[in-house]
Motif scaffolding. Sequence first.
Motif, short mmCIF file in Angstrom:
data_model
loop_
_atom_site.label_atom_id
_atom_site.label_comp_id
_atom_site.label_asym_id
_atom_site.label_seq_id
_atom_site.Cartn_x
_atom_site.Cartn_y
_atom_site.Cartn_z
N ILE A 142 126.72 83.33 65.60
CA ILE A 142 125.64 84.31 65.48
C ILE A 142 124.34 83.51 65.50
CG2 ILE A 142 124.52 86.01 63.98
CD1 ILE A 142 127.28 86.64 62.80
N ALA A 143 123.40 83.90 66.37
CA ALA A 143 122.13 83.18 66.49
C ALA A 143 120.99 84.09 66.04
CB ALA A 143 121.91 82.73 67.93
N LEU A 144 120.27 83.65 65.00
CA LEU A 144 119.20 84.46 64.42
C LEU A 144 117.84 83.86 64.74
CD1 LEU A 144 120.67 84.77 60.79
CD2 LEU A 144 121.06 86.33 62.73
N SER A 145 116.91 84.74 65.15
CA SER A 145 115.55 84.29 65.43
C SER A 145 114.57 84.99 64.50
CB SER A 145 115.21 84.61 66.89
OG SER A 145 113.94 84.12 67.23
N ALA A 146 113.56 84.25 64.02
CA ALA A 146 112.49 84.85 63.21
C ALA A 146 111.19 84.11 63.48
CB ALA A 146 112.82 84.79 61.72
N LEU A 147 110.11 84.85 63.64
CA LEU A 147 108.79 84.24 63.89
C LEU A 147 107.83 84.45 62.74
CD1 LEU A 147 107.52 82.81 66.52
CD2 LEU A 147 109.82 83.67 66.71
N LEU A 148 108.23 85.28 61.78
CA LEU A 148 107.33 85.59 60.66
C LEU A 148 107.89 84.99 59.38
CD1 LEU A 148 106.76 89.39 61.43
CD2 LEU A 148 105.16 87.53 61.87
N THR A 149 107.01 84.41 58.58
CA THR A 149 107.49 83.88 57.29
C THR A 149 108.05 85.03 56.43
OG1 THR A 149 105.19 83.99 56.60
CG2 THR A 149 106.03 81.83 57.13
N THR A 150 107.50 86.22 56.63
CA THR A 150 107.96 87.37 55.83
C THR A 150 109.35 87.86 56.22
OG1 THR A 150 106.73 88.76 57.36
CG2 THR A 150 105.68 88.28 55.25
N THR A 151 109.83 87.47 57.41
CA THR A 151 111.18 87.92 57.81
C THR A 151 112.23 86.82 57.65
OG1 THR A 151 110.71 87.43 60.15
CG2 THR A 151 110.34 89.70 59.39
N MET A 152 111.78 85.63 57.25
CA MET A 152 112.77 84.56 57.05
C MET A 152 113.83 84.91 55.99
SD MET A 152 110.23 81.35 57.43
CE MET A 152 111.35 80.01 57.08
N PRO A 153 113.47 85.64 54.92
CA PRO A 153 114.52 86.01 53.95
C PRO A 153 115.64 86.84 54.59
CG PRO A 153 112.34 86.34 52.99
CD PRO A 153 112.12 86.00 54.43
N ALA A 154 115.34 87.55 55.67
CA ALA A 154 116.39 88.33 56.35
C ALA A 154 117.45 87.41 56.95
CB ALA A 154 115.78 89.23 57.42
N MET A 155 117.05 86.18 57.25
CA MET A 155 118.03 85.20 57.74
C MET A 155 119.00 84.85 56.62
SD MET A 155 115.80 82.59 60.03
CE MET A 155 115.82 82.82 61.80
N GLU A 156 118.43 84.64 55.44
CA GLU A 156 119.26 84.29 54.29
C GLU A 156 120.25 85.41 53.99
OE1 GLU A 156 117.06 83.16 50.80
OE2 GLU A 156 118.86 82.32 49.88
N SER A 157 119.76 86.67 54.02
CA SER A 157 120.69 87.77 53.69
C SER A 157 121.75 87.94 54.77
CB SER A 157 119.95 89.07 53.40
OG SER A 157 118.91 89.27 54.29
#
Length: 208
Positions: A142-157
């Motif tokens: 599974i490959a996750l992308s995030a560009l916002l510091t505010t959405t990085m926690p969604a990677m953790e979850s």
Amino acid sequence: MAVRDIFQAVMGFDDAGTKILTQKELDAGTSVDTILNDGLISAMDEVGERFSAGELFVPEMLMAAQAMKAGMELLKPLLSNETTGSRGTIVIGTVKGDLHDIGKNLVAMMMEGAGFEVVDLGVDVDSEAFVRTAVEKKADVIALSALLTTTMPAMESTVKAVREAGMATRVIVGGAPVTQAFVDQIGADGYSADAPGAVETARQLIAF
Ligand code: B12
């Protein structure tokens, strides 16, 4: 050699030329594997290497990926795991709350160019959707992308949801704000700062 012309067309960011030459090779009876490996994939490998060496930049990488995609359109209906020995299945998406997709699309295209089967869930993808799709498609990564510091926690979850589901699927993460320290903190399996590195990371994880 004509397959070499496909390589050159991708390197020259020539969408139409790549498509025409790919069709010509198919008409001449060249195997899908040869066109894919010696034409499209080797061109994207070369692009990846030049990018890493600082000789090519993101816009060129996008243009080459676009040309590669033009050729892939013709090959896709002919592809099957048996003929190509698909290198694995990747479920990719931008995490919940985040709408940036240029980098994610680039990673997806490079993965496709490298011979992976790619399931692209788009943007604003919640962890349940990643888990559900990965199970359905028997994904290797599974490959996750995030560009916002505010959405990085969604990677953790999402990493947490994958672990809680007891899946063997590996999780790799990336995007401008992501660092190796963050990757270690959330317990993801891999990270790369760019698209060619994402391919290399997936290759290494699947090899195990
Ligand atoms: C284009 C852009 C937009 C576009 C997005 C269009 C689209 N379709 O993607 C639009 C205008 C919509 C946009 C909106 C917003 N944006 Co914006 N955006 C950018 C910008 C300028 C470029 C991003 C980009 O595409 N880079 C090019 C790609 C190729 O690079 P990349 O994404 O990093 O991907 C590479 C690597 O990171 C890696 N990679 C990427 N994904 C993955 C995944 C894996 C698994 C791996 C291994 C590797 C990997 O490989 C890629 C290729 O090498 C950045 C600034 C910047 N320089 O980054 C701001 C930026 C990301 N945006 C920002 C902000 C604040 C916003 C908004 C909140 C603005 C607003 N107030 O509305 C909204 C958020 C909307 C939302 N909910 O997502 C901030 C984020 C700040 C922060 N620290 O969180 C930035 C940094 C600008 C800034 N300096 O303030 N944005």
